[in-house]
Every structure is written in C-alpha cells, then in structure tokens.
Design a protein around this motif. Sequence first.
Motif, PDB file in Angstrom:
ATOM      1  N   PRO A  45       0.795  -1.234   0.000  1.00 28.81           N
ATOM      2  CA  PRO A  45       0.000   0.000   0.000  1.00 28.81           C
ATOM      3  C   PRO A  45       0.824   1.279   0.000  1.00 28.81           C
ATOM      4  O   PRO A  45       0.341   2.321  -0.445  1.00 28.81           O
ATOM      5  CB  PRO A  45      -0.848  -0.118   1.269  1.00 28.81           C
ATOM      6  CG  PRO A  45      -0.182  -1.138   2.118  1.00 28.81           C
ATOM      7  CD  PRO A  45       0.498  -2.076   1.176  1.00 28.81           C
ATOM      8  N   TRP A  46       2.050   1.224   0.475  1.00 26.68           N
ATOM      9  CA  TRP A  46       2.881   2.441   0.507  1.00 26.68           C
ATOM     10  C   TRP A  46       3.739   2.589  -0.748  1.00 26.68           C
ATOM     11  O   TRP A  46       4.476   3.555  -0.876  1.00 26.68           O
ATOM     12  CB  TRP A  46       3.766   2.438   1.755  1.00 26.68           C
ATOM     13  CG  TRP A  46       4.590   1.196   1.917  1.00 26.68           C
ATOM     14  CD1 TRP A  46       5.782   0.910   1.317  1.00 26.68           C
ATOM     15  CD2 TRP A  46       4.276   0.056   2.724  1.00 26.68           C
ATOM     16  NE1 TRP A  46       6.237  -0.338   1.699  1.00 26.68           N
ATOM     17  CE2 TRP A  46       5.330  -0.884   2.572  1.00 26.68           C
ATOM     18  CE3 TRP A  46       3.213  -0.266   3.576  1.00 26.68           C
ATOM     19  CZ2 TRP A  46       5.338  -2.110   3.222  1.00 26.68           C
ATOM     20  CZ3 TRP A  46       3.229  -1.494   4.220  1.00 26.68           C
ATOM     21  CH2 TRP A  46       4.282  -2.403   4.042  1.00 26.68           C
ATOM     22  N   ALA A  47       3.656   1.634  -1.674  1.00 24.09           N
ATOM     23  CA  ALA A  47       4.475   1.689  -2.893  1.00 24.09           C
ATOM     24  C   ALA A  47       3.756   2.517  -3.950  1.00 24.09           C
ATOM     25  O   ALA A  47       2.805   2.061  -4.573  1.00 24.09           O
ATOM     26  CB  ALA A  47       4.755   0.282  -3.403  1.00 24.09           C
ATOM     27  N   LYS A  48       4.211   3.744  -4.156  1.00 23.06           N
ATOM     28  CA  LYS A  48       3.587   4.636  -5.141  1.00 23.06           C
ATOM     29  C   LYS A  48       4.312   4.616  -6.486  1.00 23.06           C
ATOM     30  O   LYS A  48       3.865   5.222  -7.457  1.00 23.06           O
ATOM     31  CB  LYS A  48       3.550   6.071  -4.610  1.00 23.06           C
ATOM     32  CG  LYS A  48       2.924   6.221  -3.233  1.00 23.06           C
ATOM     33  CD  LYS A  48       1.496   5.703  -3.172  1.00 23.06           C
ATOM     34  CE  LYS A  48       0.882   5.962  -1.802  1.00 23.06           C
ATOM     35  NZ  LYS A  48      -0.436   5.304  -1.650  1.00 23.06           N
ATOM     36  N   LEU A  49       5.475   3.951  -6.537  1.00 19.72           N
ATOM     37  CA  LEU A  49       6.275   3.812  -7.759  1.00 19.72           C
ATOM     38  C   LEU A  49       6.714   5.155  -8.323  1.00 19.72           C
ATOM     39  O   LEU A  49       6.922   5.320  -9.521  1.00 19.72           O
ATOM     40  CB  LEU A  49       5.519   2.998  -8.816  1.00 19.72           C
ATOM     41  CG  LEU A  49       4.998   1.632  -8.344  1.00 19.72           C
ATOM     42  CD1 LEU A  49       4.355   0.875  -9.481  1.00 19.72           C
ATOM     43  CD2 LEU A  49       6.105   0.802  -7.692  1.00 19.72           C
ATOM     44  N   THR A  50       6.880   6.101  -7.423  1.00 20.06           N
ATOM     45  CA  THR A  50       7.372   7.431  -7.767  1.00 20.06           C
ATOM     46  C   THR A  50       7.971   8.025  -6.497  1.00 20.06           C
ATOM     47  O   THR A  50       7.574   7.626  -5.389  1.00 20.06           O
ATOM     48  CB  THR A  50       6.222   8.307  -8.299  1.00 20.06           C
ATOM     49  OG1 THR A  50       6.744   9.568  -8.722  1.00 20.06           O
ATOM     50  CG2 THR A  50       5.159   8.546  -7.242  1.00 20.06           C
ATOM     51  N   PRO A  51       8.927   8.930  -6.585  1.00 23.24           N
ATOM     52  CA  PRO A  51       9.479   9.532  -5.368  1.00 23.24           C
ATOM     53  C   PRO A  51       8.380  10.226  -4.568  1.00 23.24           C
ATOM     54  O   PRO A  51       7.410  10.734  -5.124  1.00 23.24           O
ATOM     55  CB  PRO A  51      10.506  10.543  -5.898  1.00 23.24           C
ATOM     56  CG  PRO A  51      10.846  10.059  -7.273  1.00 23.24           C
ATOM     57  CD  PRO A  51       9.610   9.419  -7.810  1.00 23.24           C
ATOM     58  N   HIS A  52       8.548  10.257  -3.251  1.00 20.47           N
ATOM     59  CA  HIS A  52       7.574  10.960  -2.419  1.00 20.47           C
ATOM     60  C   HIS A  52       7.503  12.422  -2.874  1.00 20.47           C
ATOM     61  O   HIS A  52       8.536  13.082  -3.019  1.00 20.47           O
ATOM     62  CB  HIS A  52       7.964  10.889  -0.943  1.00 20.47           C
ATOM     63  CG  HIS A  52       6.876  11.326  -0.024  1.00 20.47           C
ATOM     64  ND1 HIS A  52       6.480  12.645   0.074  1.00 20.47           N
ATOM     65  CD2 HIS A  52       6.068  10.623   0.820  1.00 20.47           C
ATOM     66  CE1 HIS A  52       5.485  12.740   0.944  1.00 20.47           C
ATOM     67  NE2 HIS A  52       5.210  11.520   1.406  1.00 20.47           N
ATOM     68  N   PRO A  53       6.295  12.953  -3.116  1.00 16.40           N
ATOM     69  CA  PRO A  53       6.198  14.321  -3.656  1.00 16.40           C
ATOM     70  C   PRO A  53       6.846  15.385  -2.773  1.00 16.40           C
ATOM     71  O   PRO A  53       7.376  16.373  -3.284  1.00 16.40           O
ATOM     72  CB  PRO A  53       4.682  14.548  -3.778  1.00 16.40           C
ATOM     73  CG  PRO A  53       4.037  13.492  -2.935  1.00 16.40           C
ATOM     74  CD  PRO A  53       4.976  12.337  -2.954  1.00 16.40           C
ATOM     75  N   TYR A  54       6.844  15.162  -1.448  1.00 20.44           N
ATOM     76  CA  TYR A  54       7.438  16.175  -0.570  1.00 20.44           C
ATOM     77  C   TYR A  54       8.949  15.995  -0.421  1.00 20.44           C
ATOM     78  O   TYR A  54       9.634  16.917   0.010  1.00 20.44           O
ATOM     79  CB  TYR A  54       6.731  16.201   0.780  1.00 20.44           C
ATOM     80  CG  TYR A  54       5.390  16.907   0.680  1.00 20.44           C
ATOM     81  CD1 TYR A  54       5.334  18.292   0.595  1.00 20.44           C
ATOM     82  CD2 TYR A  54       4.206  16.194   0.630  1.00 20.44           C
ATOM     83  CE1 TYR A  54       4.126  18.953   0.469  1.00 20.44           C
ATOM     84  CE2 TYR A  54       2.981  16.840   0.509  1.00 20.44           C
ATOM     85  CZ  TYR A  54       2.948  18.221   0.424  1.00 20.44           C
ATOM     86  OH  TYR A  54       1.745  18.868   0.292  1.00 20.44           O
ATOM     87  N   LEU A  55       9.470  14.849  -0.797  1.00 20.25           N
ATOM     88  CA  LEU A  55      10.915  14.720  -0.993  1.00 20.25           C
ATOM     89  C   LEU A  55      11.302  15.417  -2.284  1.00 20.25           C
ATOM     90  O   LEU A  55      12.255  16.210  -2.316  1.00 20.25           O
ATOM     91  CB  LEU A  55      11.329  13.240  -1.066  1.00 20.25           C
ATOM     92  CG  LEU A  55      12.764  12.994  -1.568  1.00 20.25           C
ATOM     93  CD1 LEU A  55      13.805  13.556  -0.606  1.00 20.25           C
ATOM     94  CD2 LEU A  55      13.007  11.503  -1.831  1.00 20.25           C
ATOM     95  N   GLN A  56      10.554  15.142  -3.348  1.00 18.73           N
ATOM     96  CA  GLN A  56      10.867  15.722  -4.646  1.00 18.73           C
ATOM     97  C   GLN A  56      10.829  17.249  -4.601  1.00 18.73           C
ATOM     98  O   GLN A  56      11.706  17.917  -5.152  1.00 18.73           O
ATOM     99  CB  GLN A  56       9.872  15.202  -5.694  1.00 18.73           C
ATOM    100  CG  GLN A  56      10.297  15.467  -7.121  1.00 18.73           C
ATOM    101  CD  GLN A  56      11.537  14.686  -7.525  1.00 18.73           C
ATOM    102  OE1 GLN A  56      11.516  13.464  -7.612  1.00 18.73           O
ATOM    103  NE2 GLN A  56      12.642  15.392  -7.757  1.00 18.73           N
ATOM    104  N   GLU A  57       9.818  17.791  -3.910  1.00 14.33           N
ATOM    105  CA  GLU A  57       9.724  19.254  -3.801  1.00 14.33           C
ATOM    106  C   GLU A  57      10.924  19.828  -3.060  1.00 14.33           C
ATOM    107  O   GLU A  57      11.499  20.844  -3.480  1.00 14.33           O
ATOM    108  CB  GLU A  57       8.426  19.636  -3.071  1.00 14.33           C
ATOM    109  CG  GLU A  57       8.220  21.131  -2.969  1.00 14.33           C
ATOM    110  CD  GLU A  57       7.260  21.512  -1.851  1.00 14.33           C
ATOM    111  OE1 GLU A  57       6.254  22.129  -2.163  1.00 14.33           O
ATOM    112  OE2 GLU A  57       7.538  21.213  -0.674  1.00 14.33           O
TER     113      GLU A  57
END
Length: 229
Positions: A45-57
């Motif tokens: 459930p925690w696998a979004k297959l993309t970097p965490h948006p608030y890490l990326q920001e």
Amino acid sequence: MLEQQKENLRFHIQQLANEAVQKSEPLAWFEVVYAEAQGDTTQIPWAKLTPHPYLQEWLTNHQPFPSGQKALVIGCGLGDDAEALSKLGFAVTAFDISPTAIAWCGERFPNSNVNYIVADLLAIPPQWHLSFDFVFECRNIQALPLNVRAEVITSVASVVAPDGTLLLINRVRETEAEPSGPPWPLSESELKQLENLGLQPIEQLVFLESEQVDVKQVRIEYRRCHMQS
C-alpha cells in the motif's frame, strides 16, 4: 470493490504488524508483506512507484547539490526515493529489512548506481555512524511501536554526519497518549528526542494527504550542528 480490497489489505497488514509486535519482532512483518505480494505492487500500500512528492519538492528547491555527497535512504521499499537522489549526484546507500524488497529494487533498476542492501534499523552497521550528508526517513518510525521508539529515533539520528541533513516525513499525533496502530504517529516529545540527539530543526511543513485528510503529517528538515555529535 477496489476500496474494499484496499481496506482488506490495510486490515491484513495491521494484523501482521500486531502479531510481530506480540512476538517482540517488530520489524518482521515487512518481509511478509513484500513476499506475499509476489511481485504485485498493488499489494504494497505504501508503494507509489514514484518519489515521495514532498521529498521531490524539497530536492527541487535545494538543488544543485555537491556531487558525491553521501545519502542514506532508510527503509527504502521499492527504491524510487533512492533513485531520485542518485539522479541528483548523491552517492546513495538504500536499505530495507526485507530481502524481497531489496531484490525487487534490483529488478526495477538493474542499471542503478544505488547501493541497495538488507539492513536492520535496530542494528545499524557501526561504520554508518555520523557518515551521511543527507538522510531520508519516511514513515519508518511511525511503522514501529512505542516500546522501541526511542531506540529507532536514536538509530535514525546516529547516521547523520556533522553539518548533515535529515529530512523526515512522518505522521504526527496531538497527544502523548499511546495511539492504536500501526501506524503509530509521532508525538511532540518523540520529535524532541531528535533535537536532544544534536539535530536542529530548520524547516517544518505540515500537510494532509488527499486520501486521508484527517491524518496530520509533517516534513521536517534537521541539520546536525558541526560541534555536536
């Protein structure tokens, strides 16, 4: 139907986590979840297959970074956050307690420069002490029960180098009372432990996720002062 499947999966994971806690093996359930998924990312459930948006920001707003800085991703899961750091020139070590998760990272990113390894947050390799210029901790602390919370927080703080940065993303709670979990959101006093371990909060962002608007989360940037260790 999809919502019911998600709810069933959440309930199953809560059962696994609570059973692991009762057996005094609070990290054991992660491998079970990854192994049971059998390569199906929808079962994580925690696998979004993309970097965490608030890490990326945060990365976008703070780049460029000096090439070759050492970064550590705690509980790296399927590797997207580690890969984001690697693309920006960090020398990245990423670990997870789950051998299945680490093998999965290798399958997803066969040409990666990230050093993916199996390691235990409650038994950090001694050579990592004060060694990383950037440390990313996303929702691992909240996934572990309060009876190991102080030990986990100490482990997280221990790997941040002098003048290094810890970027932390976790759920938080308003009270010191023990919450039901997992996850077990962090209290103010638990976050304070990081300051007691020599990490100075630089910037804090409070946010709510669209799927769970009642769940308060924080992103906190910490810096270890050079004179503290």
